[in-house]
Design an enzyme around this catalytic site. Structure first.
Site, PDB file in Angstrom:
ATOM      1  CB  SER A  81      -0.937  -0.003   1.211  1.00  0.00           C
ATOM      2  OG  SER A  81      -0.192  -0.062   2.418  1.00  0.00           O
ATOM      3  N   GLY A  82       2.082   1.166  -0.494  1.00  0.00           N
ATOM      4  CA  GLY A  82       2.937   2.346  -0.619  1.00  0.00           C
ATOM      5  C   GLY A  82       2.662   3.109  -1.905  1.00  0.00           C
ATOM      6  CG  ASN A  83       4.842   6.698  -2.697  1.00  0.00           C
ATOM      7  OD1 ASN A  83       3.863   7.100  -2.064  1.00  0.00           O
ATOM      8  ND2 ASN A  83       6.056   7.173  -2.493  1.00  0.00           N
ATOM      9  CB  CYS A 101      12.137   2.342 -13.424  1.00  0.00           C
ATOM     10  SG  CYS A 101      13.679   2.923 -12.658  1.00  0.00           S
ATOM     11  CB  SER A 105      11.311   9.957  -8.475  1.00  0.00           C
ATOM     12  OG  SER A 105      12.515   9.614  -9.146  1.00  0.00           O
ATOM     13  NE  ARG A 112      17.024   8.226  -1.977  1.00  0.00           N
ATOM     14  CZ  ARG A 112      17.603   9.260  -2.586  1.00  0.00           C
ATOM     15  NH1 ARG A 112      18.912   9.300  -2.693  1.00  0.00           N
ATOM     16  NH2 ARG A 112      16.881  10.247  -3.073  1.00  0.00           N
ATOM     17  CG  ASN A 135      11.675   7.115 -11.504  1.00  0.00           C
ATOM     18  OD1 ASN A 135      11.138   8.230 -11.562  1.00  0.00           O
ATOM     19  ND2 ASN A 135      12.094   6.599 -10.363  1.00  0.00           N
TER      20      ASN A 135
END
Length: 295
Positions: A11-13, A127, A158, A164, A270
Protein backbone atom coordinates in the site's frame (compact mmCIF):
# COMPACT_ATOMS: atom_id res chain seq x y z
CA UNK A 1 -17.83 -5.93 -20.25
CA UNK A 2 -16.55 -8.90 -18.26
CA UNK A 3 -13.42 -8.18 -16.24
CA UNK A 4 -10.73 -10.13 -14.40
CA UNK A 5 -10.46 -9.42 -10.67
CA UNK A 6 -7.14 -8.24 -9.29
CA UNK A 7 -5.66 -7.24 -5.93
CA UNK A 8 -2.74 -4.99 -5.10
CA UNK A 9 -0.26 -6.17 -2.48
CA UNK A 10 1.66 -3.24 -1.00
CA UNK A 11 0.00 0.00 0.00
CA UNK A 12 2.94 2.35 -0.62
CA UNK A 13 3.45 4.76 -3.51
CA UNK A 14 3.76 2.06 -6.19
CA UNK A 15 0.75 0.08 -4.99
CA UNK A 16 -1.40 3.18 -4.68
CA UNK A 17 -0.47 4.40 -8.17
CA UNK A 18 -1.34 0.93 -9.50
CA UNK A 19 -4.78 1.24 -7.95
CA UNK A 20 -5.47 4.46 -9.86
CA UNK A 21 -4.37 2.92 -13.16
CA UNK A 22 -6.38 -0.26 -12.64
CA UNK A 23 -9.53 1.84 -12.12
CA UNK A 24 -9.26 2.97 -15.75
CA UNK A 25 -8.81 -0.52 -17.19
CA UNK A 26 -11.53 -1.99 -19.38
CA UNK A 27 -10.55 -5.59 -18.53
CA UNK A 28 -9.32 -5.42 -14.91
CA UNK A 29 -11.43 -4.97 -11.80
CA UNK A 30 -9.70 -3.88 -8.60
CA UNK A 31 -11.13 -5.75 -5.61
CA UNK A 32 -8.67 -5.38 -2.75
CA UNK A 33 -5.67 -3.50 -1.40
CA UNK A 34 -3.38 -5.44 0.92
CA UNK A 35 -0.81 -3.88 3.25
CA UNK A 36 0.69 -4.14 6.71
CA UNK A 37 0.10 -0.59 7.96
CA UNK A 38 -3.59 0.12 8.64
CA UNK A 39 -2.85 3.86 8.69
CA UNK A 40 -1.06 3.96 5.33
CA UNK A 41 -2.33 6.44 2.77
CA UNK A 42 -2.81 3.65 0.24
CA UNK A 43 -5.14 1.61 2.46
CA UNK A 44 -7.04 4.73 3.48
CA UNK A 45 -7.60 5.74 -0.13
CA UNK A 46 -8.60 2.20 -1.07
CA UNK A 47 -11.19 2.16 1.72
CA UNK A 48 -12.51 5.54 0.58
CA UNK A 49 -12.91 4.15 -2.95
CA UNK A 50 -14.90 1.22 -1.66
CA UNK A 51 -12.33 -1.56 -2.05
CA UNK A 52 -11.79 -4.29 0.52
CA UNK A 53 -8.63 -3.64 2.53
CA UNK A 54 -6.42 -5.97 4.54
CA UNK A 55 -3.76 -4.72 6.94
CA UNK A 56 -2.58 -8.20 7.89
CA UNK A 57 -0.62 -8.84 4.73
CA UNK A 58 -1.12 -11.53 2.11
CA UNK A 59 -1.78 -14.25 4.70
CA UNK A 60 -4.87 -12.47 5.99
CA UNK A 61 -6.12 -11.79 2.48
CA UNK A 62 -5.71 -15.40 1.39
CA UNK A 63 -7.50 -16.70 4.48
CA UNK A 64 -10.40 -14.27 4.34
CA UNK A 65 -10.90 -13.31 0.72
CA UNK A 66 -8.47 -15.20 -1.46
CA UNK A 67 -11.15 -16.06 -3.99
CA UNK A 68 -11.82 -12.39 -4.78
CA UNK A 69 -8.79 -11.92 -7.03
CA UNK A 70 -7.28 -13.94 -9.88
CA UNK A 71 -4.18 -11.76 -10.32
CA UNK A 72 -2.09 -10.13 -7.58
CA UNK A 73 0.34 -7.25 -8.18
CA UNK A 74 3.18 -7.43 -5.64
CA UNK A 75 4.62 -3.99 -4.85
CA UNK A 76 6.31 -4.91 -1.58
CA UNK A 77 9.98 -5.97 -1.44
CA UNK A 78 12.18 -8.65 -2.96
CA UNK A 79 12.48 -10.53 0.32
CA UNK A 80 8.74 -10.45 0.92
CA UNK A 81 7.96 -11.50 -2.63
CA UNK A 82 9.93 -14.73 -2.28
CA UNK A 83 7.37 -15.83 0.31
CA UNK A 84 4.43 -14.27 -1.53
CA UNK A 85 5.37 -16.07 -4.73
CA UNK A 86 5.02 -19.48 -3.07
CA UNK A 87 1.66 -18.61 -1.56
CA UNK A 88 0.27 -17.26 -4.81
CA UNK A 89 1.53 -20.18 -6.85
CA UNK A 90 -0.10 -22.66 -4.46
CA UNK A 91 -3.34 -20.71 -4.79
CA UNK A 92 -3.15 -20.72 -8.59
CA UNK A 93 -2.95 -16.96 -8.94
CA UNK A 94 -0.89 -14.96 -11.41
CA UNK A 95 1.77 -12.90 -9.61
CA UNK A 96 2.93 -9.69 -11.27
CA UNK A 97 6.09 -8.80 -9.41
CA UNK A 98 7.29 -5.19 -9.25
CA UNK A 99 10.10 -6.01 -6.78
CA UNK A 100 13.69 -7.01 -7.65
CA UNK A 101 13.00 -10.62 -6.55
CA UNK A 102 13.21 -12.02 -10.11
CA UNK A 103 11.34 -15.22 -9.27
CA UNK A 104 9.69 -15.21 -12.69
CA UNK A 105 11.06 -14.20 -16.10
CA UNK A 106 12.00 -10.58 -16.80
CA UNK A 107 9.40 -8.91 -19.00
CA UNK A 108 9.29 -5.66 -20.97
CA UNK A 109 5.77 -5.77 -22.52
CA UNK A 110 6.43 -4.67 -26.11
CA UNK A 111 9.40 -7.02 -26.48
CA UNK A 112 8.78 -10.38 -24.84
CA UNK A 113 5.42 -10.52 -23.05
CA UNK A 114 3.95 -12.87 -25.67
CA UNK A 115 6.66 -15.42 -24.87
CA UNK A 116 5.56 -15.65 -21.24
CA UNK A 117 1.76 -15.59 -21.27
CA UNK A 118 1.72 -19.13 -19.86
CA UNK A 119 3.91 -18.27 -16.86
CA UNK A 120 2.37 -17.77 -13.41
CA UNK A 121 4.93 -15.27 -12.11
CA UNK A 122 6.15 -12.29 -14.12
CA UNK A 123 8.94 -9.92 -13.06
CA UNK A 124 8.79 -6.33 -14.30
CA UNK A 125 12.62 -5.98 -14.31
CA UNK A 126 13.56 -2.30 -13.54
CA UNK A 127 12.29 1.16 -14.38
CA UNK A 128 15.38 1.89 -16.47
CA UNK A 129 14.91 -1.42 -18.22
CA UNK A 130 11.26 -0.73 -19.00
CA UNK A 131 12.25 2.58 -20.60
CA UNK A 132 15.36 1.56 -22.51
CA UNK A 133 15.29 -2.16 -23.33
CA UNK A 134 12.53 -1.67 -25.96
CA UNK A 135 14.88 0.76 -27.75
CA UNK A 136 17.77 -1.71 -27.72
CA UNK A 137 15.42 -4.32 -29.14
CA UNK A 138 14.15 -1.86 -31.75
CA UNK A 139 17.67 -1.63 -33.14
CA UNK A 140 18.35 -5.34 -32.72
CA UNK A 141 15.34 -6.37 -34.79
CA UNK A 142 16.92 -4.78 -37.86
CA UNK A 143 20.69 -4.98 -37.11
CA UNK A 144 22.74 -7.33 -34.88
CA UNK A 145 23.63 -5.46 -31.66
CA UNK A 146 27.15 -6.03 -30.37
CA UNK A 147 26.94 -3.70 -27.37
CA UNK A 148 24.29 -1.54 -25.68
CA UNK A 149 24.72 0.86 -22.79
CA UNK A 150 21.99 2.84 -21.05
CA UNK A 151 22.16 5.77 -18.65
CA UNK A 152 18.96 6.38 -16.69
CA UNK A 153 18.70 9.74 -14.96
CA UNK A 154 15.90 10.15 -12.44
CA UNK A 155 14.91 12.82 -9.95
CA UNK A 156 16.42 12.12 -6.56
CA UNK A 157 13.04 12.80 -4.96
CA UNK A 158 11.52 9.94 -6.96
CA UNK A 159 13.99 7.41 -5.54
CA UNK A 160 12.74 5.86 -2.34
CA UNK A 161 14.72 3.85 0.17
CA UNK A 162 14.24 0.69 -1.86
CA UNK A 163 15.80 2.20 -4.98
CA UNK A 164 18.71 3.66 -3.01
CA UNK A 165 19.37 0.38 -1.23
CA UNK A 166 19.37 -1.60 -4.47
CA UNK A 167 21.52 0.46 -6.86
CA UNK A 168 23.86 -2.47 -7.48
CA UNK A 169 20.91 -4.78 -8.15
CA UNK A 170 19.50 -2.19 -10.57
CA UNK A 171 22.66 -2.07 -12.65
CA UNK A 172 23.16 -5.83 -12.63
CA UNK A 173 19.54 -6.67 -13.44
CA UNK A 174 19.16 -4.01 -16.12
CA UNK A 175 22.43 -5.04 -17.75
CA UNK A 176 21.20 -8.62 -17.86
CA UNK A 177 17.87 -7.47 -19.30
CA UNK A 178 19.62 -5.52 -22.07
CA UNK A 179 21.13 -8.81 -23.14
CA UNK A 180 18.33 -11.30 -22.43
CA UNK A 181 15.39 -9.16 -23.57
CA UNK A 182 16.96 -6.41 -25.65
CA UNK A 183 19.12 -8.83 -27.60
CA UNK A 184 22.53 -7.16 -27.21
CA UNK A 185 25.55 -9.42 -26.98
CA UNK A 186 26.87 -7.25 -24.14
CA UNK A 187 24.89 -4.80 -22.00
CA UNK A 188 25.71 -2.18 -19.39
CA UNK A 189 23.45 0.02 -17.25
CA UNK A 190 24.08 3.13 -15.18
CA UNK A 191 21.63 5.08 -13.01
CA UNK A 192 22.02 8.70 -11.87
CA UNK A 193 19.95 10.28 -9.09
CA UNK A 194 19.74 13.99 -9.94
CA UNK A 195 19.08 16.23 -6.89
CA UNK A 196 18.00 19.28 -8.95
CA UNK A 197 15.03 21.33 -7.75
CA UNK A 198 12.48 21.47 -9.15
CA UNK A 199 12.84 17.77 -9.91
CA UNK A 200 13.69 16.75 -13.47
CA UNK A 201 11.75 14.30 -15.62
CA UNK A 202 13.18 10.82 -16.13
CA UNK A 203 15.65 10.99 -19.00
CA UNK A 204 17.48 8.08 -20.57
CA UNK A 205 20.30 7.80 -23.05
CA UNK A 206 20.59 4.58 -25.02
CA UNK A 207 23.86 3.92 -26.84
CA UNK A 208 24.00 1.00 -29.24
CA UNK A 209 26.76 -0.43 -31.43
CA UNK A 210 25.70 -2.74 -34.25
CA UNK A 211 27.88 -5.26 -36.06
CA UNK A 212 30.23 -3.71 -38.61
CA UNK A 213 28.74 -3.47 -42.06
CA UNK A 214 25.15 -4.11 -40.95
CA UNK A 215 23.86 -0.58 -40.29
CA UNK A 216 20.64 0.27 -42.15
CA UNK A 217 19.96 3.84 -41.05
CA UNK A 218 16.45 4.20 -42.40
CA UNK A 219 15.35 0.82 -41.03
CA UNK A 220 16.82 1.60 -37.61
CA UNK A 221 15.10 5.00 -37.42
CA UNK A 222 11.80 3.50 -38.53
CA UNK A 223 12.05 0.66 -36.01
CA UNK A 224 12.86 3.08 -33.16
CA UNK A 225 9.88 5.30 -34.03
CA UNK A 226 7.56 2.30 -34.20
CA UNK A 227 8.75 1.00 -30.83
CA UNK A 228 8.29 4.43 -29.22
CA UNK A 229 4.72 4.54 -30.53
CA UNK A 230 4.07 1.07 -29.09
CA UNK A 231 5.31 2.05 -25.62
CA UNK A 232 3.22 5.23 -25.80
CA UNK A 233 0.05 3.13 -26.04
CA UNK A 234 0.43 2.32 -22.34
CA UNK A 235 2.85 5.09 -21.21
CA UNK A 236 1.55 8.27 -22.87
CA UNK A 237 4.40 10.38 -21.45
CA UNK A 238 7.09 8.28 -23.16
CA UNK A 239 8.78 10.13 -26.00
CA UNK A 240 11.92 10.48 -28.09
CA UNK A 241 13.56 13.81 -27.25
CA UNK A 242 15.28 14.06 -30.65
CA UNK A 243 15.83 12.06 -33.79
CA UNK A 244 18.26 9.17 -33.15
CA UNK A 245 21.87 10.10 -33.90
CA UNK A 246 23.61 7.58 -36.17
CA UNK A 247 27.36 7.72 -36.72
CA UNK A 248 28.89 4.75 -38.51
CA UNK A 249 27.79 1.63 -36.61
CA UNK A 250 26.70 3.60 -33.52
CA UNK A 251 23.21 4.76 -32.58
CA UNK A 252 22.39 7.16 -29.74
CA UNK A 253 18.78 7.55 -28.59
CA UNK A 254 17.49 10.16 -26.14
CA UNK A 255 14.28 9.48 -24.21
CA UNK A 256 12.09 11.25 -21.69
CA UNK A 257 9.36 9.73 -19.55
CA UNK A 258 6.74 11.98 -17.97
CA UNK A 259 4.44 10.30 -15.48
CA UNK A 260 0.67 10.35 -15.81
CA UNK A 261 0.31 12.06 -12.43
CA UNK A 262 -2.23 9.51 -11.21
CA UNK A 263 -0.92 9.35 -7.64
CA UNK A 264 2.76 10.00 -8.10
CA UNK A 265 4.08 13.39 -9.30
CA UNK A 266 4.61 13.75 -13.04
CA UNK A 267 8.39 13.93 -12.65
CA UNK A 268 8.35 10.35 -11.28
CA UNK A 269 8.24 8.84 -14.76
CA UNK A 270 10.58 6.10 -13.56
CA UNK A 271 7.89 4.81 -11.20
CA UNK A 272 5.03 5.51 -13.59
CA UNK A 273 6.51 3.39 -16.37
CA UNK A 274 6.78 0.45 -13.94
CA UNK A 275 3.15 0.62 -12.85
CA UNK A 276 1.93 1.25 -16.39
CA UNK A 277 3.92 -1.72 -17.70
CA UNK A 278 2.59 -3.96 -14.92
CA UNK A 279 -1.00 -3.02 -15.75
CA UNK A 280 -0.26 -3.67 -19.43
CA UNK A 281 0.95 -7.17 -18.54
CA UNK A 282 -2.18 -7.87 -16.48
CA UNK A 283 -4.44 -6.61 -19.25
CA UNK A 284 -2.85 -8.91 -21.83
CA UNK A 285 -3.26 -11.87 -19.48
CA UNK A 286 -6.86 -10.84 -18.85
CA UNK A 287 -7.67 -10.56 -22.56
CA UNK A 288 -6.23 -14.01 -23.12
CA UNK A 289 -8.27 -15.46 -20.28
CA UNK A 290 -11.49 -13.72 -21.30
CA UNK A 291 -11.08 -14.97 -24.86
CA UNK A 292 -11.00 -18.60 -23.74
CA UNK A 293 -14.32 -20.43 -24.06
CA UNK A 294 -16.10 -21.22 -20.78
CA UNK A 295 -15.81 -24.86 -19.67
Amino acid sequence: MEKVKVAVLGSGNIGTDLMFKIRRSEVLEMTAMIGIDPDSDGLRRARDMGYATFAGGLKQFMEEAGDTADFVFDATSAKAHEQHAKMLQEAGKLAIDLTPAAVGPFVAPPVNLREHLEKTNINMITCGGQATIPMVNAVKRVCPVEYAEIVATIASRSAGWGTRANIDEFTETTSKGIELIGGAKKGKAIIILNPAEPPIMMRDTVYVEVADGTMDEEAVKRSIAEMAATVQTYVPGYKLRTEPIIEGNKVTIFLEVEGAGDYLPKYAGNLDIMTAAAVKVAEEYAKKRLAQPAV
